[in-house]
Enzyme design. Sequence first.
Site, mmCIF file in Angstrom:
data_model
loop_
_atom_site.group_PDB
_atom_site.id
_atom_site.type_symbol
_atom_site.label_atom_id
_atom_site.label_comp_id
_atom_site.label_asym_id
_atom_site.label_seq_id
_atom_site.Cartn_x
_atom_site.Cartn_y
_atom_site.Cartn_z
ATOM 1 C CB THR A 66 59.841 10.459 25.998
ATOM 2 O OG1 THR A 66 60.844 11.376 25.600
ATOM 3 C CG2 THR A 66 60.475 9.286 26.724
ATOM 4 C CB THR A 76 58.740 11.592 29.696
ATOM 5 O OG1 THR A 76 58.718 12.356 28.490
ATOM 6 C CG2 THR A 76 57.577 12.032 30.584
ATOM 7 N N GLY A 77 60.649 14.068 29.830
ATOM 8 C CA GLY A 77 60.817 15.487 30.098
ATOM 9 C C GLY A 77 62.096 16.019 29.497
ATOM 10 C CG ASP A 78 65.249 19.773 29.698
ATOM 11 O OD1 ASP A 78 66.133 19.169 29.065
ATOM 12 O OD2 ASP A 78 65.241 21.005 29.822
ATOM 13 N NE ARG A 87 69.191 16.121 23.588
ATOM 14 C CZ ARG A 87 68.029 15.587 23.936
ATOM 15 N NH1 ARG A 87 67.409 14.757 23.118
ATOM 16 N NH2 ARG A 87 67.480 15.878 25.101
ATOM 17 C CB VAL A 88 73.120 11.219 23.025
ATOM 18 C CG1 VAL A 88 72.491 10.044 23.775
ATOM 19 C CG2 VAL A 88 73.723 10.749 21.709
ATOM 20 N N GLY A 89 70.134 12.442 24.224
ATOM 21 C CA GLY A 89 69.420 12.759 25.450
ATOM 22 C C GLY A 89 69.444 11.608 26.431
ATOM 23 C CG ASP A 90 66.280 11.243 29.473
ATOM 24 O OD1 ASP A 90 65.827 11.538 28.344
ATOM 25 O OD2 ASP A 90 65.566 11.077 30.465
#
Length: 256
Positions: free
Chosen positions: A121, A172-174, A149-152
């Site tokens: 990211t 950034t991160g999980d 899957r769609v992340g943040d």
Amino acid sequence: MNGATMEVGAVAAMRYVKDGIKAARLVMLHTEHTMLAGDQASAFAISMGLPGPSNLSSTESMEKWAKWKENQCQPNFRKNVVPINSCGPYHLRKDVNLDQKTCLVEDKIKSSNVNLHNHDTISMAIFDKSGHIAVGTSTNGASFKIPGRVGDGPIAGSSSYADDEVGACGATGDGDIMMRFLPCYQVVESMRLGMEPRIAAKDAISRIARKYPKFIGAIFAVDKNGVHAGACYGWTFQYSVRSPTMDDVEVITVYP
């Protein structure tokens, strides 16, 4: 995101087009929508002049995928399911009570599949000479994610947020966990209420960590006057700063 108008452009699960940030900006500038997703996002980006369709795989990514398959598709992001073979298809486990309480407990104790080596990211905030703020976030997403899957990354308020009247935030991160808390929206709203960037960033990270102690993530916060800070959990985080008065980029290290 345009911090003056609060307009947002985003693309999600977009394949075959390399430049996600340019595609997202085209959504903001040339549509009345906020987000486009999937193959239709790719089609829109190409129709607006971005290169594609392209094969975005690299030798490195193909080798990584091959090793993952050899390792029986582990790690992965599945839970409470069993595979017919090592890589699926998957079916519900009949011996698991899938009530809400069980799922919450599993989420809390499960170790994260996100680490320093499997995500990419980039989040950035920019101020122009008039003090207007723009933010953007781009990511390839977590390795070995479930298709679809769609992340943040494309979620306003999670991966980034900006308001000219207050300041900006990037994260950034999980992403699967972070998007449940909208940490960047939280940071900007905390600064609006008078918190300094350092405290606002730490507060937003702490809210997540209290619920998910194995979470990994980081935030940078900057107010409208250019005061900046970062906070992180589960790793040592670095962000960089550059202003017109600086000869070079300054790299700031933030410890958990």
